[in-house]
Scaffold this active site. Sequence first.
Site, PDB file in Angstrom:
ATOM      1  N   GLU A 101       1.002  -1.258  -0.033  1.00 56.47           N
ATOM      2  CA  GLU A 101      -0.010   0.067   0.082  1.00 56.47           C
ATOM      3  C   GLU A 101       0.991   1.142   0.127  1.00 56.47           C
ATOM      4  OE1 GLU A 101      -2.785  -0.403   3.236  1.00 56.47           O
ATOM      5  OE2 GLU A 101      -4.063  -1.775   2.176  1.00 56.47           O
ATOM      6  N   GLU A 118      -6.121  -7.910  -0.387  1.00 52.83           N
ATOM      7  CA  GLU A 118      -6.369  -8.212   0.970  1.00 52.83           C
ATOM      8  C   GLU A 118      -8.040  -7.633   1.232  1.00 52.83           C
ATOM      9  OE1 GLU A 118      -4.367  -5.285   3.468  1.00 52.83           O
ATOM     10  OE2 GLU A 118      -2.535  -5.684   2.651  1.00 52.83           O
TER      11      GLU A 118
HETATM   12  C1  GAL Z   1      -3.974  -2.786   5.010  1.00 54.50           C
HETATM   13  C2  GAL Z   1      -2.541  -3.317   5.204  1.00 54.50           C
HETATM   14  C3  GAL Z   1      -2.442  -4.409   6.026  1.00 54.50           C
HETATM   15  C4  GAL Z   1      -3.143  -4.499   7.386  1.00 54.50           C
HETATM   16  C5  GAL Z   1      -4.603  -4.246   6.939  1.00 54.50           C
HETATM   17  C6  GAL Z   1      -5.449  -4.057   8.055  1.00 54.50           C
HETATM   18  O1  GAL Z   1      -4.348  -1.318   4.797  1.00 54.50           O
HETATM   19  O2  GAL Z   1      -2.016  -3.345   4.014  1.00 54.50           O
HETATM   20  O3  GAL Z   1      -1.078  -4.620   6.470  1.00 54.50           O
HETATM   21  O4  GAL Z   1      -2.735  -3.369   8.075  1.00 54.50           O
HETATM   22  O5  GAL Z   1      -4.747  -2.841   6.320  1.00 54.50           O
HETATM   23  O6  GAL Z   1      -6.948  -3.785   7.748  1.00 54.50           O
END
Ligand code: GAL
Length: 682
Positions: A163, A321
């Site tokens: 990110e 994710e």
């Molecule tokens: C994202 C990040 C992950 C984790 C996640 C939690 O933004 O890439 O590493 O922190 O959020 O929701």
Amino acid sequence: MIIRSAASDRLGKTFTTPGKGFLYGGDYNPEQWSEQVWLQDAELMLQAGVNVVSLGVFAWGKLEVADNVFDFGWMDRVFAILHEHGIAVTLATPTAAPPMWLIEAHPEIMTTDASGIRTGQGGRLGWSPSSATFRRYALRMVAALATHYAAHPALALWHISNEIGNENGYDFGEETAAAFRAWVQARYTKLEVLNLAWGANFWGHTFSSFAQVSPPRVSRTNHSPALLLDFDRFTSSALLAHYIAERDVLRAITPEVPITTNFMVMRSGGVQDYAAWGNETDVVSNDHYTIGTSAPRHEELSFSADRTRGIAHGAPWMLMEHSASSVNWQGRNASKEPGELTRNSLAHVARGADAVCFFQWRQSASGAEQFHSGMVPHAGADSKVFREVTALGATLGRIAEVTGTSLPRADAALLWDQQSVWAFNSTRKAADDIPFHAMPLAIHAALNHHHVSTDVIAPTDDLDGYRLVVVPNLFLADEELTARLTAYTNGGGHVMVTYLSGIVDPTCAVILGGYPGAFRDLLGIRVDEFYPLFNQESRPIVTTAGAHWTASDWTESIELAGATSYATYTSGPLSGSAAITQNAVGAGTASYLSTRLDTAALDDFVDHLIEAAGITPLASAPREVEITRRSGSAHDFVFAINHLQVDAKVDLGRPSHDLVTGCAFDGLVAAGAVAVLRVDRR
Ligand code: GAL
């Protein structure tokens, strides 16, 4: 899944060729656990149908344990275990988390905020993309990692950093100031041009030397909107340059391995112009987290997925994710209801994802995210979450033939432009509490309610073949866009523009002569003043079809200059004047919506637009049932996602087979369920 790279073979051989099935997995952080747990993990992964994990995302400090001292031993063992279990690796360059020793030796690599305070250790990202020292250390780490794992058969995909721009969005430090100055000088070359572009005569802020150019550090008033817009452009390209530097190291060492980096397309205000970033990846990946508990959160998810597909130019993309249940960063963090994990995952698939991944595999016991859900929660495998994770793995297996198909060009396009987001947010307007996202999301949702497919695309993308083009909050417009929309409409297309579109040019200067300057002629109107409404204020309007609607938030005084009124105010200071207009342009039409309609009225208005544009909905179903279609060479796959708490009737007008249940589809989708229907091509 199709990976646009010489490396398709490497992925294709295992699970990503069309029809061969989804990538399913998540971030895997074994460095948080003992080696005994690694073996259990691999077994549980197999049980859940997991076939890929993202490894090493935050492991720099465990891989380069001191300056130029590398330890790949533990990761070698993880690779071996995963490979023995047939699980592929999306290997992250670990640059999202600089190690302690690096920050200690070079605190100057970290970003500085607008008031001059430098980021300390203890978080992640935080580094400045303009730091030459950081770049040097990062690329050395990347090269060492790539060289070490180049030949490993489990290596499937590169995942660059994490990110990028999330916790290092803006930097106001000296090294960035110098880079910004150079960027500004290269863009404008002459001081007169810069002063004009930034409107520097205002408050006498004329620059007599490029040396005076500085990032928008703390000041007591708003900075020049043009300067803020350029600082956003600079920041996006500085962050992208870092990504490209890492990517080029990887390409040189492993030319056959495809490369991605995880976007956050719904990050409000975002510092990345992802339309440009997408073209630099081999496969587009996105991270998505639902916000709050309010009912239409699935509508925001759908928008996110359609936008990600737009950035990927329609190619299958990766959901890198999302969360198995609650997150830990929203104040109150809702756990997913039974069935929601599957519904959310398949909603991304329905809109083009060929990979479903989570943050993260095993919920952490310690550290900053210990209460963020994982696929294996604190409770262990005997839990609702792991059972749903396993059920989802099985469901993805049953619908494997969907992979590699794509959504046909949609009937409607919705233009989203990051430059407009920046310009919109950079200036103080008549109402500053209107979030940029609100209008695009509301119209996208209304199109969904009518089961009309929508592509969320950049204004520079091709408009051919769309029946309806929606232009919501496109605050900044250049002459080329005006010309393209006019040609599109002349050629029989239908355009719908909303308020706060076409207001400024690419230097954030207002296009004079009446709003919306860029689209005045196209729309056949001229707005001479904005009338934002306060708090609970609203205004009644009536349409030419006799419908009574309510307007809120924003109104404008419109003069008709060729257009006709479609809806008119019936009381208040604008009584008798138009709220919604229509203009016949060549073989098409250009409509203008100058106010905010509530959900029911917007649904009605969109109904009118799609009828005028000759769009046939994908199915007949209740508005709360999402319908999308992916097309393959032999079949279409229709997704019907029921967000109601009762069974819903869906009529596709064609016999179909539900891949999820394995049965002929009887026209009913159970409450909260998803049907994935194979139908013959028409
Ligand atoms: C994202 C990040 C992950 C984790 C996640 C939690 O933004 O890439 O590493 O922190 O959020 O929701």
